[in-house]
Enzyme design. Structure first.
Site, PDB file in Angstrom:
ATOM      1  N   LYS A 104      -3.729  23.227  18.491  1.00  0.00           N
ATOM      2  CA  LYS A 104      -4.813  24.027  19.522  1.00  0.00           C
ATOM      3  C   LYS A 104      -4.082  25.142  20.088  1.00  0.00           C
ATOM      4  O   LYS A 104      -3.914  25.349  21.196  1.00  0.00           O
ATOM      5  CB  LYS A 104      -5.610  23.058  20.663  1.00  0.00           C
TER       6      LYS A 104
HETATM    7  O1  LIG Z   1     -13.424  19.158  20.248  1.00  0.00           O
HETATM    8  C1  LIG Z   1     -12.430  18.673  19.942  1.00  0.00           C
HETATM    9  C2  LIG Z   1     -11.142  19.133  19.407  1.00  0.00           C
HETATM   10  C3  LIG Z   1     -10.481  18.187  19.090  1.00  0.00           C
HETATM   11  N1  LIG Z   1     -10.278  16.747  19.527  1.00  0.00           N
HETATM   12  C4  LIG Z   1      -9.046  15.876  18.979  1.00  0.00           C
HETATM   13  O2  LIG Z   1      -9.500  14.978  18.021  1.00  0.00           O
HETATM   14  C5  LIG Z   1      -9.060  13.835  18.322  1.00  0.00           C
HETATM   15  C6  LIG Z   1     -10.365  12.744  18.712  1.00  0.00           C
HETATM   16  O3  LIG Z   1      -9.750  11.608  18.720  1.00  0.00           O
HETATM   17  P1  LIG Z   1     -10.613  10.020  18.767  1.00  0.00           P
HETATM   18  O4  LIG Z   1      -9.767   8.921  19.044  1.00  0.00           O
HETATM   19  O5  LIG Z   1     -11.452  10.109  17.285  1.00  0.00           O
HETATM   20  O6  LIG Z   1     -11.787  10.297  19.487  1.00  0.00           O
HETATM   21  C7  LIG Z   1      -8.037  13.827  19.491  1.00  0.00           C
HETATM   22  O7  LIG Z   1      -6.757  14.231  18.697  1.00  0.00           O
HETATM   23  C8  LIG Z   1      -8.618  15.180  20.159  1.00  0.00           C
HETATM   24  O8  LIG Z   1      -7.585  15.874  20.799  1.00  0.00           O
HETATM   25  C9  LIG Z   1     -11.322  16.232  20.014  1.00  0.00           C
HETATM   26  O9  LIG Z   1     -11.484  15.077  20.337  1.00  0.00           O
HETATM   27  N2  LIG Z   1     -12.353  17.324  20.533  1.00  0.00           N
END
Ligand SMILES: O=c1ccn([C@@H]2O[C@H](COP(=O)(O)O)[C@@H](O)[C@H]2O)c(=O)[nH]1
Length: 274
Positions: free
Chosen positions: A96
């Site tokens: 990001k």
């Molecule tokens: O909008 C967003 C953008 C990035 N993320 C990232 O994705 C994963 C989600 O992890 P989970 O364990 O599947 O919830 C994490 O690395 C976030 O930083 C997001 O969740 N939402």
């Protein structure tokens, strides 16, 4: 170099659209019976790579979980990138990044130049210094066959405060999607400039057809389901990449269980956009 969009389309065709997030949370290290230190980070991350990178189309390491260990954590992230790519998975680096143009150039060099130790297939970027500030990354992606995923409609509940704000007629998210549609114009089978759209957003009036990929976090642990994907994306689901981290990682440390969890994830979204 073959454009990212073309490589991604082939990966979806060969291996499916499901993306596994490699997020070594302290709590997960603990659940796996590991300590919260860099040796455990390495063991966790490389176990996941070994289990899932040979079977999924893409992995998404979350840079923050490696950065918190400093330079030795970054060294682990470098191995995650190299070993995932060697196993045939595309690496979508979730960093990001976004800054003024001259600094964006340095981010482009770090994440999109194949000669960089962190050089990945694509990187997530924040457009909130203005889409134009991302131009060095757009240019580097074109030059090196890389991709970008621009934050548009994120999965967190705080996102709408910024992303639904209006910029004249269009919302901020809609403006970003319009920039991406322009960047992908004429690309076949799909462009290299994607958007991040969460599986938790409920519904949207935005046009998600950007002729580019849609990275979809929020699937799994945050509550997003396959039914949500159908509702949110409609025909645009053709290029959607549902991404799940904790839901898959909790299956470890057993490699077979991890691989089975990734396969189940893939099976659940196989028919999406058909
Ligand atoms: O909008 C967003 C953008 C990035 N993320 C990232 O994705 C994963 C989600 O992890 P989970 O364990 O599947 O919830 C994490 O690395 C976030 O930083 C997001 O969740 N939402």
């Amino acid at each position: 170099m073959t454009p990212f969009g073309t490589r991604l389309a082939a990966a979806i065709e060969d291996r499916g659209r499901f993306c596994v997030g490699i997020d070594p949370h302290a709590a997960l290290l603990h659940e796996w019976g590991l300590d919260d230190d860099v040796a455990s980070l390495e063991r966790f991350a490389l176990t996941v790579v070994e289990a899932v990178a040979p079977v999924v189309g893409a992995v998404k390491p979350q840079s923050a979980f490696y950065e918190r260990f400093g330079s030795r954590g970054i060294a682990v992230l470098e191995r995650v990138v190299a070993e995932s790519r060697a196993a045939g998975a595309l690496v979508l680096m979730d960093a990001k990044r976004g800054d003024i143009g001259s600094t964006s150039q340095a981010y482009a060099d770090a994440y999109l130049d194949p000669s960089s130790p962190l050089g990945s297939d694509a990187v997530t970027v924040s457009p909130y210094l203005g889409f134009g500030s991302l131009e060095p990354m757009v240019e580097a992606a074109r030059r090196h066959g890389g991709g970008l995923f621009v934050l548009a409609l994120t999965s967190n509940k705080e996102g709408p405060e910024v992303q639904h704000a209006r910029n004249g007629e269009a919302t901020v998210a809609g403006t970003m999607l319009a920039h991406l549609r322009a960047a992908n114009a004429g690309a076949e089978p799909v462009g290299s400039f994607g958007a991040v759209v969460g599986a938790t957003i409920g519904s949207t009036d935005e046009d998600l057809d950007i002729n580019g990929p849609l990275l979809v976090p929020g699937y799994g642990a945050q509550g997003g389901t396959a039914a949500d994907l159908e509702r949110i994306f409609g025909a645009a689901a053709r290029w959607a990449l549902p991404s799940s981290s904790r839901d898959v990682l909790r299956a470890g440390p057993d490699r077979t269980a991890l691989r089975d969890a990734a396969r189940r994830g893939n099976d659940a979204v196989r028919g999406l956009g058909a």
